[in-house]
Design a protein around this motif. Structure first.
Motif, PDB file in Angstrom:
ATOM      1  N   TYR A 246      28.336   9.452  36.013  1.00  0.00           N
ATOM      2  CA  TYR A 246      28.620  10.645  36.323  1.00  0.00           C
ATOM      3  C   TYR A 246      29.556  10.574  34.068  1.00  0.00           C
ATOM      4  O   TYR A 246      28.830   9.548  33.630  1.00  0.00           O
ATOM      5  CB  TYR A 246      30.214  10.314  36.613  1.00  0.00           C
ATOM      6  CG  TYR A 246      30.344  10.414  37.736  1.00  0.00           C
ATOM      7  CD1 TYR A 246      29.993  11.809  38.589  1.00  0.00           C
ATOM      8  CD2 TYR A 246      30.320   9.024  38.993  1.00  0.00           C
ATOM      9  CE1 TYR A 246      29.764  10.937  40.321  1.00  0.00           C
ATOM     10  CE2 TYR A 246      29.977   8.751  40.319  1.00  0.00           C
ATOM     11  CZ  TYR A 246      30.389  10.069  41.087  1.00  0.00           C
ATOM     12  OH  TYR A 246      29.536   9.947  41.893  1.00  0.00           O
ATOM     13  N   TYR A 247      30.030  12.294  33.680  1.00  0.00           N
ATOM     14  CA  TYR A 247      30.150  12.635  32.673  1.00  0.00           C
ATOM     15  C   TYR A 247      31.377  13.411  32.690  1.00  0.00           C
ATOM     16  O   TYR A 247      31.672  13.624  33.518  1.00  0.00           O
ATOM     17  CB  TYR A 247      29.402  12.824  32.173  1.00  0.00           C
ATOM     18  CG  TYR A 247      28.471  14.205  31.706  1.00  0.00           C
ATOM     19  CD1 TYR A 247      29.084  15.164  31.031  1.00  0.00           C
ATOM     20  CD2 TYR A 247      28.121  14.691  32.380  1.00  0.00           C
ATOM     21  CE1 TYR A 247      28.888  15.989  31.343  1.00  0.00           C
ATOM     22  CE2 TYR A 247      27.528  15.982  32.616  1.00  0.00           C
ATOM     23  CZ  TYR A 247      27.810  17.258  32.068  1.00  0.00           C
ATOM     24  OH  TYR A 247      28.079  18.153  31.899  1.00  0.00           O
ATOM     25  N   ALA A 248      31.777  12.726  31.847  1.00  0.00           N
ATOM     26  CA  ALA A 248      33.233  13.548  31.090  1.00  0.00           C
ATOM     27  C   ALA A 248      33.513  14.452  29.746  1.00  0.00           C
ATOM     28  O   ALA A 248      33.237  13.321  28.875  1.00  0.00           O
ATOM     29  CB  ALA A 248      34.645  13.399  31.385  1.00  0.00           C
ATOM     30  N   ASP A 249      34.414  15.236  29.320  1.00  0.00           N
ATOM     31  CA  ASP A 249      34.308  15.181  27.637  1.00  0.00           C
ATOM     32  C   ASP A 249      34.693  14.639  27.545  1.00  0.00           C
ATOM     33  O   ASP A 249      34.736  14.603  25.986  1.00  0.00           O
ATOM     34  CB  ASP A 249      34.964  17.132  28.158  1.00  0.00           C
ATOM     35  CG  ASP A 249      33.948  18.144  28.467  1.00  0.00           C
ATOM     36  OD1 ASP A 249      32.941  18.144  28.043  1.00  0.00           O
ATOM     37  OD2 ASP A 249      34.834  19.582  28.827  1.00  0.00           O
ATOM     38  N   SER A 250      36.307  14.273  28.139  1.00  0.00           N
ATOM     39  CA  SER A 250      37.264  12.746  27.458  1.00  0.00           C
ATOM     40  C   SER A 250      37.142  12.350  28.598  1.00  0.00           C
ATOM     41  O   SER A 250      37.250  12.845  29.856  1.00  0.00           O
ATOM     42  CB  SER A 250      37.785  13.952  27.223  1.00  0.00           C
ATOM     43  OG  SER A 250      39.374  12.961  27.104  1.00  0.00           O
ATOM     44  N   VAL A 251      38.124  11.156  28.736  1.00  0.00           N
ATOM     45  CA  VAL A 251      38.628  10.580  29.958  1.00  0.00           C
ATOM     46  C   VAL A 251      39.716  11.181  30.620  1.00  0.00           C
ATOM     47  O   VAL A 251      40.728  11.236  31.228  1.00  0.00           O
ATOM     48  CB  VAL A 251      39.224   8.985  29.541  1.00  0.00           C
ATOM     49  CG1 VAL A 251      39.714   9.408  28.812  1.00  0.00           C
ATOM     50  CG2 VAL A 251      39.450   7.875  31.083  1.00  0.00           C
ATOM     51  N   ALA A 252      40.310  11.851  29.431  1.00  0.00           N
ATOM     52  CA  ALA A 252      41.742  12.770  29.700  1.00  0.00           C
ATOM     53  C   ALA A 252      41.013  13.690  31.105  1.00  0.00           C
ATOM     54  O   ALA A 252      41.973  14.240  31.771  1.00  0.00           O
ATOM     55  CB  ALA A 252      41.682  14.163  28.602  1.00  0.00           C
ATOM     56  N   ASP A 253      39.679  14.035  31.606  1.00  0.00           N
ATOM     57  CA  ASP A 253      39.651  15.096  32.428  1.00  0.00           C
ATOM     58  C   ASP A 253      40.517  14.163  34.100  1.00  0.00           C
ATOM     59  O   ASP A 253      40.045  14.763  34.869  1.00  0.00           O
ATOM     60  CB  ASP A 253      37.708  15.148  32.905  1.00  0.00           C
ATOM     61  CG  ASP A 253      37.610  15.545  31.585  1.00  0.00           C
ATOM     62  OD1 ASP A 253      38.533  16.626  31.030  1.00  0.00           O
ATOM     63  OD2 ASP A 253      36.566  15.547  31.281  1.00  0.00           O
ATOM     64  N   PHE A 254      40.095  13.139  33.930  1.00  0.00           N
ATOM     65  CA  PHE A 254      40.627  12.265  34.794  1.00  0.00           C
ATOM     66  C   PHE A 254      42.530  12.794  35.230  1.00  0.00           C
ATOM     67  O   PHE A 254      42.391  12.541  36.626  1.00  0.00           O
ATOM     68  CB  PHE A 254      40.899  11.049  34.990  1.00  0.00           C
ATOM     69  CG  PHE A 254      39.428  10.009  35.033  1.00  0.00           C
ATOM     70  CD1 PHE A 254      39.252   9.719  36.531  1.00  0.00           C
ATOM     71  CD2 PHE A 254      38.890   9.710  34.577  1.00  0.00           C
ATOM     72  CE1 PHE A 254      38.535   9.563  36.845  1.00  0.00           C
ATOM     73  CE2 PHE A 254      37.461   8.325  34.727  1.00  0.00           C
ATOM     74  CZ  PHE A 254      37.552   8.465  35.820  1.00  0.00           C
ATOM     75  N   ILE A 255      42.821  13.634  33.891  1.00  0.00           N
ATOM     76  CA  ILE A 255      44.374  13.767  34.500  1.00  0.00           C
ATOM     77  C   ILE A 255      44.056  14.778  35.570  1.00  0.00           C
ATOM     78  O   ILE A 255      44.645  15.171  36.776  1.00  0.00           O
ATOM     79  CB  ILE A 255      44.947  14.344  33.206  1.00  0.00           C
ATOM     80  CG1 ILE A 255      44.871  13.280  32.280  1.00  0.00           C
ATOM     81  CG2 ILE A 255      46.170  15.113  33.621  1.00  0.00           C
ATOM     82  CD1 ILE A 255      45.926  13.159  30.408  1.00  0.00           C
ATOM     83  N   GLN A 256      43.103  15.818  35.508  1.00  0.00           N
ATOM     84  CA  GLN A 256      43.448  17.135  35.897  1.00  0.00           C
ATOM     85  C   GLN A 256      42.450  16.571  37.711  1.00  0.00           C
ATOM     86  O   GLN A 256      42.581  16.996  38.233  1.00  0.00           O
ATOM     87  CB  GLN A 256      41.910  18.456  35.764  1.00  0.00           C
ATOM     88  CG  GLN A 256      41.772  19.075  36.814  1.00  0.00           C
ATOM     89  CD  GLN A 256      40.771  20.710  35.856  1.00  0.00           C
ATOM     90  OE1 GLN A 256      41.258  19.891  34.411  1.00  0.00           O
ATOM     91  NE2 GLN A 256      40.396  21.528  36.825  1.00  0.00           N
ATOM     92  N   LEU A 257      41.527  15.245  37.488  1.00  0.00           N
ATOM     93  CA  LEU A 257      40.947  15.394  39.075  1.00  0.00           C
ATOM     94  C   LEU A 257      41.287  14.402  39.431  1.00  0.00           C
ATOM     95  O   LEU A 257      41.873  15.360  40.929  1.00  0.00           O
ATOM     96  CB  LEU A 257      39.671  14.005  38.555  1.00  0.00           C
ATOM     97  CG  LEU A 257      38.707  13.808  39.481  1.00  0.00           C
ATOM     98  CD1 LEU A 257      37.632  14.233  39.835  1.00  0.00           C
ATOM     99  CD2 LEU A 257      38.027  11.997  38.659  1.00  0.00           C
ATOM    100  N   LEU A 258      42.379  13.583  39.255  1.00  0.00           N
ATOM    101  CA  LEU A 258      42.981  13.045  39.879  1.00  0.00           C
ATOM    102  C   LEU A 258      44.575  13.900  40.469  1.00  0.00           C
ATOM    103  O   LEU A 258      44.784  13.672  41.614  1.00  0.00           O
ATOM    104  CB  LEU A 258      43.481  11.824  39.395  1.00  0.00           C
ATOM    105  CG  LEU A 258      43.031  10.490  39.019  1.00  0.00           C
ATOM    106  CD1 LEU A 258      43.793   9.891  37.742  1.00  0.00           C
ATOM    107  CD2 LEU A 258      42.530   9.460  40.678  1.00  0.00           C
ATOM    108  N   ALA A 259      44.906  15.072  39.484  1.00  0.00           N
ATOM    109  CA  ALA A 259      46.190  16.215  40.266  1.00  0.00           C
ATOM    110  C   ALA A 259      45.727  16.666  41.292  1.00  0.00           C
ATOM    111  O   ALA A 259      46.489  16.923  42.464  1.00  0.00           O
ATOM    112  CB  ALA A 259      46.691  16.487  38.656  1.00  0.00           C
TER     113      ALA A 259
END
Length: 312
Positions: free
Chosen positions: A291-304
């Motif tokens: 997987y990839y993400a623009d930033s680890v901060a993408d987890f905030i939206q993913l988990l929400a």
């Protein structure tokens, strides 16, 4: 873990895929530099992302190749990024080197090319080190010979980040490695070190490769992507199913390769040493993340998005 050959962006997964992804790992091993902060700049909202992962029940460990900053200073740098991290959550190359030397019951003299902090950790663990030459030498073969030929019984050469690396140090290390019982141990393997967005400097891996080629010895690698490091992490944390570990990093050759070598799931973030163009151009299977993400901060939206149904 995805079976697709191309990595998927975590925010482009379907709702069901997101849920399965989050439920597929219990532990996170994360790189630090380029993921949480760069030399002076914090990655926006990285602290919130790791807090969200912890709330989701994930166990966090930070695995770095950066030995220029010791564990205590790394904890302080985390605090500057609004993260409270315990020293035992950080795996530092010098401490990993100590764990390995203890595991093989190493005894003997070590010639070391590394930072002062790296040397301090090994000395405090009781190991006898020599280094240098640290002074300027004349451009004559006579002075060179006086500084690189040595009869001391060195039984291991350690190479990591040394901002004062010189040719005489490399030549001296190579001469010690002529002894058949002398080990070659390396910490960080990064051939390039990202110090700012789009700015890389030559890393210790490039210099270690010179010793490998010249000596004909294969090193034991105690930094990413070393298998010995992975084995120690798996043993230390009683990991019985490596596939339920997620490795997060910003480097293909170090972080992603390390994760794949250990059987972990892998996630690349684009805030450090790899751009989207470089990821899309990568053809080596060992370097392709799941997987990839623009930033680890993408987890905030993913988990929400999946919080009501995750980890029931």
């Amino acid at each position: 873990m995805t079976n697709k050959s191309q990595p998927q962006h975590i925010l482009k997964l379907s709702a069901e895929q997101r849920r399965r992804f989050v439920d597929s790992f219990d532990r996170v091993y994360s790189d630090i530099d380029g993921v949480i902060y760069t030399l002076k700049v914090n990655v926006p909202n990285a602290d919130q992302a790791y807090a969200a992962l912890e709330r989701a029940g994930k166990q966090l460990t930070f695995v770095t190749n950066n030995s220029a900053r010791n564990v205590d200073d790394t904890v302080k740098r985390f605090a500057m990024a609004n993260m409270q991290v315990k020293p035992e959550q950080i795996w530092h190359p010098a401490q990993t080197m100590v764990y390995y030397l203890q595991s093989i019951k190493f005894e003997g003299l070590i010639y070391i090319i590394a930072s002062p902090e790296f040397k301090r950790v090994l000395r405090e663990a009781g190991y006898q080190l020599i280094d240098g030459p640290n002074q300027f030498i004349d451009d004559t073969y006579e002075d060179l010979a006086r500084n690189i030929f040595d009869k001391q019984p060195v039984r291991a050469v350690v190479i990591d980040v040394d901002f004062n690396l010189t040719a005489p140090k490399m030549l001296r290390a190579h001469l010690y490695l002529r002894h058949p019982e002398c080990l070659l141990l390396s910490g960080a393997t990064d051939r390039l070190l990202p110090v700012a967005k789009g700015v890389n400097i030559i890393g210790p891996g490039a210099f270690a490769s010179v010793l490998i080629e010249a000596s004909g010895k294969q090193p034991t690698v105690l930094g990413k992507p070393g298998r010995a490091l992975g084995d120690m992490l798996i043993q230390q944390h009683n990991v019985t199913m490596p596939s339920r570990v997620l490795m997060i990093g910003d480097m293909l050759a170090q972080d992603v390769r390390f994760g794949r070598m250990c059987g972990f799931q892998t996630l690349l973030v684009l805030t450090g040493g790899c751009t989207l163009d470089q990821l899309q151009a990568e053809t080596c299977p060992e370097h392709l993340p799941d997987y990839y993400a623009d930033s680890v901060a993408d987890f905030i939206q993913l988990l929400a998005d999946i919080a009501p149904k995750a980890h029931v």
